[in-house]
Design a protein around this motif. Structure first.
Motif, short mmCIF file in Angstrom:
data_model
loop_
_atom_site.label_atom_id
_atom_site.label_comp_id
_atom_site.label_asym_id
_atom_site.label_seq_id
_atom_site.Cartn_x
_atom_site.Cartn_y
_atom_site.Cartn_z
N GLU A 22 -7.14 -1.28 -3.84
CA GLU A 22 -8.16 -0.34 -3.40
C GLU A 22 -8.70 0.44 -4.58
OE1 GLU A 22 -7.22 2.02 -0.02
OE2 GLU A 22 -6.19 0.37 0.97
N THR A 23 -7.80 0.94 -5.40
CA THR A 23 -8.18 1.60 -6.64
C THR A 23 -7.23 1.12 -7.72
OG1 THR A 23 -6.77 3.50 -6.20
CG2 THR A 23 -9.06 3.68 -5.50
N GLU A 24 -7.73 1.04 -8.92
CA GLU A 24 -6.90 0.55 -10.00
C GLU A 24 -5.91 1.63 -10.42
OE1 GLU A 24 -7.53 -1.24 -14.42
OE2 GLU A 24 -8.92 -1.81 -12.85
N GLY A 25 -4.69 1.24 -10.65
CA GLY A 25 -3.67 2.16 -11.08
C GLY A 25 -2.30 1.72 -10.60
N ILE A 26 -1.31 2.50 -10.95
CA ILE A 26 0.07 2.18 -10.59
C ILE A 26 0.67 3.37 -9.86
CG2 ILE A 26 2.38 1.72 -11.51
CD1 ILE A 26 0.98 0.33 -13.87
N VAL A 27 1.36 3.10 -8.77
CA VAL A 27 2.07 4.13 -8.02
C VAL A 27 3.57 3.85 -8.15
CG1 VAL A 27 2.55 5.12 -5.76
CG2 VAL A 27 0.21 4.45 -6.36
N ILE A 28 4.29 4.85 -8.57
CA ILE A 28 5.75 4.76 -8.63
C ILE A 28 6.28 5.67 -7.53
CG2 ILE A 28 7.82 5.15 -10.01
CD1 ILE A 28 5.96 4.88 -12.50
N ALA A 29 6.81 5.05 -6.48
CA ALA A 29 7.35 5.81 -5.34
C ALA A 29 8.87 5.76 -5.43
CB ALA A 29 6.86 5.21 -4.03
N TYR A 30 9.51 6.90 -5.30
CA TYR A 30 10.97 6.96 -5.42
C TYR A 30 11.52 8.02 -4.50
CZ TYR A 30 10.63 11.41 -7.80
OH TYR A 30 10.39 12.73 -8.07
N THR A 31 12.82 8.00 -4.34
CA THR A 31 13.55 9.10 -3.73
C THR A 31 14.84 9.25 -4.54
OG1 THR A 31 14.40 10.06 -1.67
CG2 THR A 31 14.71 7.70 -1.99
N VAL A 56 -1.43 6.50 -13.61
CA VAL A 56 -0.08 6.30 -13.11
C VAL A 56 0.27 7.51 -12.25
CG1 VAL A 56 2.35 5.97 -13.69
CG2 VAL A 56 0.58 5.01 -15.18
N THR A 57 0.64 7.25 -11.00
CA THR A 57 0.99 8.32 -10.08
C THR A 57 2.46 8.18 -9.70
OG1 THR A 57 -1.24 8.31 -9.17
CG2 THR A 57 0.46 9.36 -7.84
N VAL A 58 3.19 9.29 -9.75
CA VAL A 58 4.60 9.31 -9.37
C VAL A 58 4.73 10.18 -8.12
CG1 VAL A 58 6.94 9.90 -10.11
CG2 VAL A 58 5.27 9.08 -11.79
N THR A 59 5.39 9.64 -7.10
CA THR A 59 5.55 10.41 -5.87
C THR A 59 6.97 10.30 -5.33
OG1 THR A 59 4.63 10.79 -3.66
CG2 THR A 59 4.73 8.52 -4.39
N ALA A 62 10.71 11.58 -0.43
CA ALA A 62 11.46 12.53 0.39
C ALA A 62 10.80 13.91 0.42
CB ALA A 62 12.88 12.67 -0.14
N ARG A 63 9.95 14.21 -0.55
CA ARG A 63 9.38 15.56 -0.65
C ARG A 63 7.86 15.61 -0.57
NH1 ARG A 63 13.95 15.30 -3.50
NH2 ARG A 63 15.46 16.94 -3.23
N ASP A 64 7.21 14.54 -1.00
CA ASP A 64 5.75 14.52 -1.00
C ASP A 64 5.23 13.96 0.32
OD1 ASP A 64 5.91 15.48 -3.59
OD2 ASP A 64 5.70 13.49 -4.50
N ASP A 65 3.94 14.09 0.52
CA ASP A 65 3.31 13.58 1.73
C ASP A 65 3.36 12.05 1.72
OD1 ASP A 65 1.76 12.98 3.93
OD2 ASP A 65 -0.02 14.04 3.23
N PHE A 66 4.06 11.46 2.67
CA PHE A 66 4.25 10.01 2.72
C PHE A 66 2.91 9.29 2.85
CE2 PHE A 66 7.03 6.48 2.98
CZ PHE A 66 6.42 5.57 3.82
N ALA A 67 1.97 9.86 3.61
CA ALA A 67 0.66 9.23 3.78
C ALA A 67 -0.10 9.16 2.46
CB ALA A 67 -0.15 10.01 4.82
N GLU A 68 0.08 10.14 1.60
CA GLU A 68 -0.57 10.12 0.29
C GLU A 68 -0.01 9.00 -0.58
OE1 GLU A 68 -3.09 11.98 -1.12
OE2 GLU A 68 -3.43 12.74 0.90
N ALA A 69 1.28 8.71 -0.43
CA ALA A 69 1.92 7.66 -1.24
C ALA A 69 1.38 6.29 -0.87
CB ALA A 69 3.43 7.69 -1.04
N ILE A 70 1.00 6.12 0.39
CA ILE A 70 0.48 4.83 0.84
C ILE A 70 -0.96 4.72 0.41
CG2 ILE A 70 -0.03 3.39 2.84
CD1 ILE A 70 2.29 4.77 4.25
#
Length: 70
Positions: A22-31, A56-59, A62-70
């Protein structure tokens, strides 16, 4: 070392199939319970930025908005 593990993750990620972008970039999702995974995620983001990844986005799932991570 953490750098070796991060290097392995980068190598593995180059073999992943991208279904759609959808948009170029990398998402690093962790808990992270004790903070170690958070440190690794932030270090990975730092390395990716140094290697030229401009977005590069790090989310924290457990603490951030889950919908934003998707």
């Amino acid at each position: 070392t953490i750098e070796k593990k991060i290097s392995d993750i980068i190598l593995i990620s180059t073999n992943l199939v991208i279904i759609g972008i959808e948009t170029e970039g990398i998402v690093i999702a962790y808990t992270s319970v004790y903070g170690n995974t958070k440190k690794a995620a932030l270090k990975l983001a730092e390395i990716l930025k140094e290697k030229g990844c401009s977005k590069v986005t790090v989310t924290d799932l457990a603490r951030d908005d889950f919908a934003e991570a998707i």
